[in-house]
Design an enzyme around this catalytic site. Structure first.
Site, mmCIF file in Angstrom:
data_model
loop_
_atom_site.group_PDB
_atom_site.id
_atom_site.type_symbol
_atom_site.label_atom_id
_atom_site.label_comp_id
_atom_site.label_asym_id
_atom_site.label_seq_id
_atom_site.Cartn_x
_atom_site.Cartn_y
_atom_site.Cartn_z
ATOM 1 N N GLU A 28 31.045 6.579 80.315
ATOM 2 C CA GLU A 28 30.968 5.970 78.982
ATOM 3 C C GLU A 28 31.372 6.951 77.893
ATOM 4 O O GLU A 28 31.070 6.759 76.713
ATOM 5 C CB GLU A 28 29.548 5.470 78.723
ATOM 6 N N ASP B 58 79.686 12.895 116.701
ATOM 7 C CA ASP B 58 80.742 12.379 117.578
ATOM 8 C C ASP B 58 80.823 13.292 118.790
ATOM 9 O O ASP B 58 80.748 14.519 118.649
ATOM 10 C CB ASP B 58 82.086 12.337 116.832
ATOM 11 N N ASP B 59 80.998 12.710 119.975
ATOM 12 C CA ASP B 59 81.062 13.531 121.190
ATOM 13 C C ASP B 59 82.463 14.043 121.471
ATOM 14 O O ASP B 59 82.669 14.797 122.419
ATOM 15 C CB ASP B 59 80.552 12.729 122.398
ATOM 16 N N ASN C 139 23.949 -1.152 82.087
ATOM 17 C CA ASN C 139 24.243 -1.387 83.508
ATOM 18 C C ASN C 139 22.989 -1.789 84.283
ATOM 19 O O ASN C 139 23.024 -2.701 85.118
ATOM 20 C CB ASN C 139 24.847 -0.125 84.130
ATOM 21 N N ASP D 154 30.295 9.116 72.839
ATOM 22 C CA ASP D 154 29.492 8.714 73.986
ATOM 23 C C ASP D 154 28.663 7.488 73.597
ATOM 24 O O ASP D 154 27.920 7.513 72.600
ATOM 25 C CB ASP D 154 28.570 9.865 74.412
ATOM 26 N N ILE D 155 28.788 6.417 74.376
ATOM 27 C CA ILE D 155 28.055 5.181 74.072
ATOM 28 C C ILE D 155 26.561 5.423 74.298
ATOM 29 O O ILE D 155 26.153 5.887 75.367
ATOM 30 C CB ILE D 155 28.550 4.019 74.953
#
Length: 456
Positions: free
Chosen positions: A373, A9-10, A338, A330-331
């Site tokens: 994997e 506020d002024d 892939n 581990d696969i």
């Protein structure tokens, strides 16, 4: 309730008056005499609420508000505009600039504290959710902030609880053009009413005859899905003491009777907008937390979660002299899947592998995708015999049934498994993983599709 409030506020007299009122209620107060100074303070200091005068030279309050709300750093800071202007068009202009609420001069002490306390709660909630979002994914809070720009305050679902039929219907007529509004004349049925419908705002009359309106409001919030619903009290001048009590109990706002149509509409829109913003933040936070600790493809916990959880479980096992087993899987020959069938087929195998693994471990075991994997299972309070039984069960579940790939012949998949155990107080997460890895490499060297236990 404490918060840091910036008064802009002024006119020094106005500033001193507001500062005295807020300081007496234990708020921390900062002051600014111009819009530019206010913007600088908000940029460099942590401000919880801005009390902003509209009529200021050079830069008026509307422009200050617009700049605060357009700055990502200060967008979430509530702005309460204080003005001598009392025309509905002026209030609408303030709301369009982004103001969260407004007061008309001369400022009533009760209304001032009601607004400041309500906005303090809003800021506190927003800060908590912002902090939680940042611990998950930064993108969540960015999405939530962007969503604030698009949140509409129209089309809300509102419940009026008022035993005075004429008054309730008049309030309904003020809001029904913009919102869906239900009326409940029997306060005793409030819990039943909110149980059956999802409301975004409840208006409660302070004149409910034999019923305590604050008790009715608290009962509304006993229902899980309405626990955070905003509540506005419709109060008479003689209700000020109870209104103050209500604000301390967490009621969001109040409006004095006789109710002015445009003020009611503005307050309802403000509360509905805040409610929708909070819901958006909660959803973003929950999503970000899930995304931060889970693997997108398989739905298993990710490496980040595993590392932290292994620390916790190992410390617990060592302090309580209990067993802990770590199983790494581990696969076998996954790269050829892939290379031959494509990464989409590989993803199908990873998802099905994860599902079979989860079905064949125990409820207390924690399954994670370690990367690529490779997978890991933490098995608390598990000795060598039980760990071997679980590992063999998983290995058999993978090998005994082929994997169906759309458009391709079924694939035969096998897995190699290495298991290590917590044995001494000198064990660390790294040593457990290393020993399980060595056991896994032995399983690979000895022909794959087998379980090897680390004897350390």
């Amino acid at each position: 309730m404490t918060a840091r409030v910036l008064i802009v506020d002024d006119i020094p007299t106005n500033v001193r008056l507001l500062e005295a009122r807020l300081t007496a209620e234990y708020f921390e107060v900062l002051t600014a005499s111009s819009g530019a100074q206010a913007l600088e303070i908000c940029e460099t200091a942590e401000i919880d609420i801005v009390l902003l005068d509209v009529m200021m030279p050079v830069m008026d309050g509307f422009e200050v508000c617009r700049r605060l709300k357009s700055n990502p750093k200060t967008h979430h800071v509530p702005v309460l505009m204080i003005t001598a202007l009392d025309q509905p068009s002026d209030r609408v202009k303030g709301l369009e600039a982004g103001a969260d609420d407004f007061l008309t001069k001369p400022v009533d002490d009760t209304q001032l504290m009601a607004r400041v306390k309500s906005l303090s709660r809003l800021k506190s909630l927003t800060d908590e959710l912002r902090a939680r979002a940042m611990t998950g994914q930064q993108i969540a809070i960015e999405d939530a902030l962007r969503a604030m720009d698009t949140i509409s305050a129209s089309g809300g679902s509102v419940l009026i609880i008022d035993s005075d039929r004429r008054h309730a219907e008049r309030v309904q007529s003020y809001l029904s053009e913009e919102h869906k509004v239900d009326i409940l004349h029997e306060p005793a049925d409030a819990v039943f009413q909110v149980t059956g419908t999802t409301y975004e705002l409840v208006l409660v009359s302070m004149a409910l005859g034999d019923f305590d309106p604050l008790r009715v409001a608290s009962q509304v919030r006993t229902i899980d899905h309405s626990r955070n619903i905003p509540i506005i009290l419709m109060a008479d001048d003689g209700d000020k003491a109870r209104v103050v009590r209500a604000l301390d109990l967490g009621i969001n706002d109040f409006i004095s009777r006789p109710i002015e149509r445009n003020e009611l509409k503005a307050r309802v829109r403000t509360q509905i907008r805040r409610h929708r913003y909070a819901m958006e933040l909660r959803e973003s936070v929950n999503h970000s937390i899930a995304m931060a600790v889970t693997d997108d493809l398989t739905g298993l916990y990710n490496r980040r979660y595993f590392d932290r959880h292994l620390n916790v479980l190992l410390g617990k096992a060592q302090s309580q002299d209990k067993n802990l087993a770590v199983m790494i899987l581990d696969i076998d020959h996954f790269k050829s899947v892939n290379d031959t069938y494509g990464h989409d087929a590989g993803d199908v195998v990873l998802k099905e592998f994860s599902a079979r693994m989860k079905r064949n471990i125990r409820g207390v075991d924690l399954a994670c995708r370690f990367g690529g994997e490779e997978f890991v299972v933490l098995m608390p309070d598990t000795d060598v015999l039980n760990a071997e039984l679980v590992a063999e069960r998983v290995r058999q579940a993978i090998a005994e049934k082929s994997f169906d790939i759309k458009g391709q012949r079924p694939l035969t998949v096998t897995v190699s498994v290495g298991v290590s155990f917590n044995e001494t107080l000198a064990d660390t997460p790294e040593s457990l993983i290393k020993r399980a890895d060595l056991a896994l490499y032995r399983a690979k060297r000895e022909g794959r599709n087998r379980v090897i236990l680390d004897a350390a």
